[in-house]
Write a protein that holds these residues in place. Structure first.
Motif, PDB file in Angstrom:
ATOM      1  N   THR A 104      -8.098  14.003   7.918  1.00  0.00           N
ATOM      2  CA  THR A 104      -7.361  14.159   6.419  1.00  0.00           C
ATOM      3  C   THR A 104      -8.198  13.184   5.470  1.00  0.00           C
ATOM      4  O   THR A 104      -8.472  12.138   5.999  1.00  0.00           O
ATOM      5  N   PRO A 105      -8.598  13.601   4.351  1.00  0.00           N
ATOM      6  CA  PRO A 105      -9.594  12.623   3.715  1.00  0.00           C
ATOM      7  C   PRO A 105      -8.718  11.426   3.065  1.00  0.00           C
ATOM      8  O   PRO A 105      -7.435  11.428   2.944  1.00  0.00           O
ATOM      9  N   PRO A 106      -9.593  10.442   2.765  1.00  0.00           N
ATOM     10  CA  PRO A 106      -8.861   9.260   2.274  1.00  0.00           C
ATOM     11  C   PRO A 106      -8.143   9.479   1.176  1.00  0.00           C
ATOM     12  O   PRO A 106      -8.507  10.481   0.388  1.00  0.00           O
ATOM     13  N   LYS A 107      -7.007   8.853   0.812  1.00  0.00           N
ATOM     14  CA  LYS A 107      -6.442   9.239  -0.439  1.00  0.00           C
ATOM     15  C   LYS A 107      -6.857   8.543  -1.803  1.00  0.00           C
ATOM     16  O   LYS A 107      -7.710   7.491  -1.618  1.00  0.00           O
ATOM     17  N   GLU A 108      -6.957   9.555  -2.689  1.00  0.00           N
ATOM     18  CA  GLU A 108      -7.561   9.001  -4.009  1.00  0.00           C
ATOM     19  C   GLU A 108      -6.522   8.187  -4.486  1.00  0.00           C
ATOM     20  O   GLU A 108      -5.283   9.039  -4.874  1.00  0.00           O
ATOM     21  N   VAL A 109      -6.510   6.790  -5.043  1.00  0.00           N
ATOM     22  CA  VAL A 109      -5.660   6.105  -5.644  1.00  0.00           C
ATOM     23  C   VAL A 109      -5.814   5.958  -7.138  1.00  0.00           C
ATOM     24  O   VAL A 109      -5.147   5.441  -7.867  1.00  0.00           O
ATOM     25  N   GLY A 110      -6.981   6.217  -7.758  1.00  0.00           N
ATOM     26  CA  GLY A 110      -7.409   6.170  -9.132  1.00  0.00           C
ATOM     27  C   GLY A 110      -8.509   5.348  -9.387  1.00  0.00           C
ATOM     28  O   GLY A 110      -9.668   5.554  -8.878  1.00  0.00           O
ATOM     29  N   ALA A 111      -8.533   4.461 -10.139  1.00  0.00           N
ATOM     30  CA  ALA A 111      -9.638   3.815 -10.982  1.00  0.00           C
ATOM     31  C   ALA A 111     -10.000   2.602 -10.018  1.00  0.00           C
ATOM     32  O   ALA A 111      -9.116   2.174  -9.001  1.00  0.00           O
ATOM     33  N   GLY A 112     -10.956   1.894 -10.144  1.00  0.00           N
ATOM     34  CA  GLY A 112     -11.283   0.724  -9.459  1.00  0.00           C
ATOM     35  C   GLY A 112     -10.097  -0.569  -9.562  1.00  0.00           C
ATOM     36  O   GLY A 112     -10.064  -1.047  -8.493  1.00  0.00           O
ATOM     37  N   SER A 113      -9.564  -0.633 -10.712  1.00  0.00           N
ATOM     38  CA  SER A 113      -8.664  -1.498 -10.894  1.00  0.00           C
ATOM     39  C   SER A 113      -7.548  -1.293  -9.952  1.00  0.00           C
ATOM     40  O   SER A 113      -6.721  -2.067  -9.414  1.00  0.00           O
ATOM     41  N   ASP A 114      -7.129   0.123  -9.827  1.00  0.00           N
ATOM     42  CA  ASP A 114      -6.072   0.669  -8.802  1.00  0.00           C
ATOM     43  C   ASP A 114      -6.544   0.296  -7.354  1.00  0.00           C
ATOM     44  O   ASP A 114      -5.552  -0.103  -6.730  1.00  0.00           O
ATOM     45  N   VAL A 115      -7.584   0.353  -7.204  1.00  0.00           N
ATOM     46  CA  VAL A 115      -7.940   0.102  -5.638  1.00  0.00           C
ATOM     47  C   VAL A 115      -7.864  -1.260  -5.309  1.00  0.00           C
ATOM     48  O   VAL A 115      -7.243  -1.717  -4.439  1.00  0.00           O
ATOM     49  N   LYS A 116      -8.232  -2.213  -6.425  1.00  0.00           N
ATOM     50  CA  LYS A 116      -8.253  -3.758  -6.141  1.00  0.00           C
ATOM     51  C   LYS A 116      -6.719  -3.992  -5.978  1.00  0.00           C
ATOM     52  O   LYS A 116      -6.378  -4.878  -5.217  1.00  0.00           O
ATOM     53  N   LYS A 117      -5.982  -3.516  -6.839  1.00  0.00           N
ATOM     54  CA  LYS A 117      -4.661  -4.016  -6.827  1.00  0.00           C
ATOM     55  C   LYS A 117      -4.006  -3.648  -5.490  1.00  0.00           C
ATOM     56  O   LYS A 117      -3.385  -4.374  -4.855  1.00  0.00           O
ATOM     57  N   LEU A 118      -4.135  -2.164  -4.837  1.00  0.00           N
ATOM     58  CA  LEU A 118      -3.544  -1.921  -3.723  1.00  0.00           C
ATOM     59  C   LEU A 118      -4.009  -2.614  -2.313  1.00  0.00           C
ATOM     60  O   LEU A 118      -3.447  -3.046  -1.826  1.00  0.00           O
ATOM     61  N   VAL A 119      -5.362  -2.859  -2.582  1.00  0.00           N
ATOM     62  CA  VAL A 119      -5.975  -3.648  -1.481  1.00  0.00           C
ATOM     63  C   VAL A 119      -5.552  -5.003  -1.307  1.00  0.00           C
ATOM     64  O   VAL A 119      -5.313  -5.785  -0.420  1.00  0.00           O
ATOM     65  N   SER A 120      -5.294  -5.552  -2.746  1.00  0.00           N
ATOM     66  CA  SER A 120      -4.747  -7.244  -2.714  1.00  0.00           C
ATOM     67  C   SER A 120      -3.424  -7.179  -1.957  1.00  0.00           C
ATOM     68  O   SER A 120      -2.819  -8.292  -1.791  1.00  0.00           O
ATOM     69  N   GLU A 121      -2.680  -6.087  -1.984  1.00  0.00           N
ATOM     70  CA  GLU A 121      -1.431  -5.950  -1.736  1.00  0.00           C
ATOM     71  C   GLU A 121      -0.843  -5.650  -0.219  1.00  0.00           C
ATOM     72  O   GLU A 121       0.235  -5.676   0.230  1.00  0.00           O
ATOM     73  N   ASN A 122      -2.136  -4.818   0.317  1.00  0.00           N
ATOM     74  CA  ASN A 122      -1.779  -4.216   1.954  1.00  0.00           C
ATOM     75  C   ASN A 122      -2.972  -4.732   2.820  1.00  0.00           C
ATOM     76  O   ASN A 122      -3.979  -4.477   2.772  1.00  0.00           O
ATOM     77  N   PRO A 123      -2.690  -5.484   3.844  1.00  0.00           N
ATOM     78  CA  PRO A 123      -3.878  -5.761   4.729  1.00  0.00           C
ATOM     79  C   PRO A 123      -4.518  -4.727   5.568  1.00  0.00           C
ATOM     80  O   PRO A 123      -5.592  -4.687   6.181  1.00  0.00           O
ATOM     81  N   ALA A 124      -3.659  -3.560   5.355  1.00  0.00           N
ATOM     82  CA  ALA A 124      -4.321  -2.396   6.289  1.00  0.00           C
ATOM     83  C   ALA A 124      -5.528  -1.580   5.461  1.00  0.00           C
ATOM     84  O   ALA A 124      -6.336  -0.742   6.025  1.00  0.00           O
ATOM     85  N   LEU A 125      -5.485  -1.866   4.247  1.00  0.00           N
ATOM     86  CA  LEU A 125      -6.318  -1.053   3.205  1.00  0.00           C
ATOM     87  C   LEU A 125      -7.769  -1.476   3.195  1.00  0.00           C
ATOM     88  O   LEU A 125      -8.036  -2.725   3.339  1.00  0.00           O
ATOM     89  N   ILE A 126      -8.720  -0.506   2.914  1.00  0.00           N
ATOM     90  CA  ILE A 126      -9.954  -0.847   2.676  1.00  0.00           C
ATOM     91  C   ILE A 126     -10.534   0.150   1.458  1.00  0.00           C
ATOM     92  O   ILE A 126     -10.288   1.278   1.668  1.00  0.00           O
ATOM     93  N   GLY A 127     -11.202  -0.447   0.535  1.00  0.00           N
ATOM     94  CA  GLY A 127     -11.503   0.338  -0.656  1.00  0.00           C
ATOM     95  C   GLY A 127     -12.872  -0.227  -1.168  1.00  0.00           C
ATOM     96  O   GLY A 127     -13.441  -1.053  -0.484  1.00  0.00           O
ATOM     97  N   TYR A 128     -13.442   0.209  -2.259  1.00  0.00           N
ATOM     98  CA  TYR A 128     -14.696  -0.265  -2.759  1.00  0.00           C
ATOM     99  C   TYR A 128     -14.557  -0.101  -4.741  1.00  0.00           C
ATOM    100  O   TYR A 128     -13.735   0.477  -4.992  1.00  0.00           O
ATOM    101  N   ILE A 129     -15.312  -1.198  -5.213  1.00  0.00           N
ATOM    102  CA  ILE A 129     -15.044  -1.273  -6.772  1.00  0.00           C
ATOM    103  C   ILE A 129     -16.470  -2.014  -6.912  1.00  0.00           C
ATOM    104  O   ILE A 129     -17.419  -2.462  -6.213  1.00  0.00           O
ATOM    105  N   ASP A 130     -16.599  -2.044  -8.241  1.00  0.00           N
ATOM    106  CA  ASP A 130     -17.626  -2.694  -9.011  1.00  0.00           C
ATOM    107  C   ASP A 130     -17.589  -4.010  -8.634  1.00  0.00           C
ATOM    108  O   ASP A 130     -16.780  -4.647  -8.520  1.00  0.00           O
ATOM    109  N   ALA A 131     -18.849  -4.381  -8.037  1.00  0.00           N
ATOM    110  CA  ALA A 131     -19.039  -6.017  -7.517  1.00  0.00           C
ATOM    111  C   ALA A 131     -18.406  -6.717  -8.572  1.00  0.00           C
ATOM    112  O   ALA A 131     -17.905  -7.900  -8.389  1.00  0.00           O
ATOM    113  N   ALA A 132     -18.831  -6.694  -9.639  1.00  0.00           N
ATOM    114  CA  ALA A 132     -18.673  -7.441 -10.879  1.00  0.00           C
ATOM    115  C   ALA A 132     -16.921  -7.822 -11.156  1.00  0.00           C
ATOM    116  O   ALA A 132     -16.395  -8.709 -11.677  1.00  0.00           O
ATOM    117  N   ASP A 133     -16.242  -6.646 -10.732  1.00  0.00           N
ATOM    118  CA  ASP A 133     -14.619  -6.879 -10.550  1.00  0.00           C
ATOM    119  C   ASP A 133     -14.034  -7.522  -9.315  1.00  0.00           C
ATOM    120  O   ASP A 133     -12.881  -7.895  -9.381  1.00  0.00           O
TER     121      ASP A 133
END
Lengths: 144, 385
Positions: A104-133
């Motif tokens: 199953t493809p990775p879940k789409e969770v939204g913009a970079g800010s959404d990815v950062k928030k989810l990853v900051s809350e869950n040790p199982a997650l891995i995502g990508y964002i603009d390095a500046a953020d």
């Protein structure tokens, strides 16, 4: 004295070239995990996790990849550079697996800010964002 | 499309959550191919009685585009043979357990709804997954995603590697691992199935099917090898011919394939063969061989491609030998050229031309006529959502 000047000149030139090179490429993208995630990841670890070929981090803990929404510059850069596919190839890849019970493809969770928030809350997650953020709420494991 | 499907998905998920059970995450996905085509020129074959072998007429050749549903093009434009709709619903129950159902409606079967996949999937550990229930038989490289046109460059996978039966009701153990830059996948499966065949007007029953698929891939190369054995018989015609349920024919399938990605280009090649322990009567089929090599090159959103394919069916000891169906090979060679246009993030438009020549032995051609010769044009849309 003369050699000193020459060295400075070379150093300045190299710095200039790398600045131009960085500016001409897309803005840098950072692959991020939870700050408490102790793993260091190679590019091939990241590729395997995002292509569904690996379901855990090197230490054995569950790894769950999350995608930015389609059309984001970071996603296109990630698919092109890390997964080495274009947008159509990655869709065809997942179509083959999704409709044959192989993944199953990775879940789409939204913009970079959404990815950062989810990853900051869950040790199982891995995502990508603009390095500046990237900030202290997440850990950068790879940057390109 | 994606948004409108998301709403019922979220609704259903919240209903499940509200019911107090563990929140099951539902996922809806689908695919569709809508295509039209016709034969442009065709040889003509001799029609033979299926019971006596006697000539009962002469007819223009058709082109069977989809073997599992017997969907075929003739000299009138048809939208049916390559057209199919599929909808998949999957519920993630957590801890590695998912339940998935996939319903398809194919033009070749007049869009009758068909349960193509219906299985439980359970991750036994990091490497092994168990699939139990209805699945597509993974005979050859494209067999288990033949329905999903978006996933490949052609209108359809080469007919030389299509098989008239496509279903397995059983279990599959899947191993996934990696070594260096290679990823590997092994599928071991077993089961049985009933496959309605419009072409035979009968049900082909598979029993004691057991198979294995070995697959390895790296950044640019995919390699696949498979072997499968099964017993089969025809449910009702068994009384007339030799495919009796008391003495089924045993069949043996082998295939190897390689897919190379080279920059914007790709090459894919496959060789398949199957053989029967006893000639399938009345037509005397024994060993079959099929192969193709295909190459394409992406230029922007366009992928032009070319394919050479060939097949050979050995005929031995036919009960119609007395009418002229003596031992020999029925064979054909095909060239396919086409282009895929990725005009939309979730849809592709394809157009394709195929020309097939009859390469059968003279005695076989004398019996059947020029019944392989045909040119076909087809075009259509493939969508995933």
């Amino acid at each position: 004295m003369k050699s000193m000047t020459l060295k400075r000149f070379i150093a300045a030139s190299l710095a200039g070239i790398s600045l131009v090179a960085a500016a001409s490429a897309f803005s840098a993208v950072a692959v991020i995990v939870h700050p408490n995630n102790p793993n260091s990841l190679t590019q091939s670890d990241i590729t395997r996790i995002f292509l569904g070929k690996k379901k855990s981090f090197p230490d054995g803990a569950d790894a769950i990849p999350v995608d930015q929404k389609e059309g984001s510059a970071a996603r296109s850069a990630f698919v092109g550079t890390i997964l080495k596919k274009n947008d159509q190839q990655i869709k065809a890849y997942w179509a083959q697996l999704l409709f044959t019970g192989k993944g199953t493809p990775p879940k789409e969770v939204g913009a970079g800010s959404d990815v950062k928030k989810l990853v900051s809350e869950n040790p199982a997650l891995i995502g990508y964002i603009d390095a500046a953020d990237a900030d202290g709420s997440v850990k950068v494991v790879h940057q390109f | 499309m994606k948004k409108s499907l998301l709403t019922p998905c979220l609704l259903a998920a919240s209903i499940v959550a509200a019911a107090g059970t563990q929140a099951a995450e539902l996922r809806f996905n689908g695919f569709a191919s809508v295509a039209a085509g016709k034969t442009l020129s065709e040889g003509s074959g001799l029609e033979r009685s299926s019971t006596t072998g006697a000539v009962i007429g002469v007819s223009d050749n058709t082109f069977t585009a989809d073997s599992p549903t017997s969907g075929a093009y003739d000299d009138d434009i048809s939208f049916k043979p390559d057209t199919i709709f599929g909808l998949q619903i999957s519920a993630d129950l957590g801890e590695g357990l998912t339940v998935t159902g996939q319903i398809t409606g194919a033009g070749g079967e007049d869009f009758d709804a068909n349960i193509a996949w219906a299985y439980l999937s359970y991750e036994l550990n990091d490497s092994w997954t168990l699939l139990a229930g209805r699945q597509r038989l993974p005979f050859f490289f494209y067999s288990d995603f033949l329905d999903v046109g978006y996933a490949y460059h052609w209108m359809r996978a080469p007919v030389e590697t299509q098989v008239a039966v496509d279903t397995l009701d059983g279990v599959q153990f899947r191993y996934e691992g990696s070594a260096g830059s290679w990823d590997t996948r092994v599928q071991l499966y077993g089961g049985a199935s009933d496959n309605e065949s419009k072409a035979l007007g009968d049900t082909v029953v598979l029993e004691d099917a057991i198979g294995a698929v070995f697959y390895a891939s790296n950044d640019w190369l995919q390699l696949r090898a498979t072997h499968m054995v099964t017993d089969f018989y025809l449910e009702t015609a068994g009384a007339i011919f030799n495919q009796d349920d008391s003495d089924p024919i045993s069949a043996d399938f082998t295939g190897v394939a390689a897919h190379m990605t080279l920059g914007n280009g790709f090459v894919v090649a496959e060789y398949v063969t199957y053989t029967f322990d006893d000639a399938v009567q009345p037509v005397g089929w024994t060993t079959y061989e099929g192969a193709y090599i295909s190459a394409g090159y992406r230029v922007g959103d366009f992928t032009p491609h070319i394919t050479f394919s060939t097949d050979n069916q050995e005929i031995e000891d036919s009960v119609f030998a007395g009418f002229g169906l003596t031992d020999g090979d029925q064979a054909s060679d095909s060239i396919t050229v086409g282009v895929r246009w990725d005009f939309h993030p979730q849809a592709a438009f394809k157009v394709e031309y195929l020309t097939r020549s009859d390469e059968s032995d003279d005695n076989i051609e004398a019996y059947y006529g020029d019944n392989q010769e045909v040119d076909v044009i087809s075009a259509g849309f493939d969508v995933i959502f």
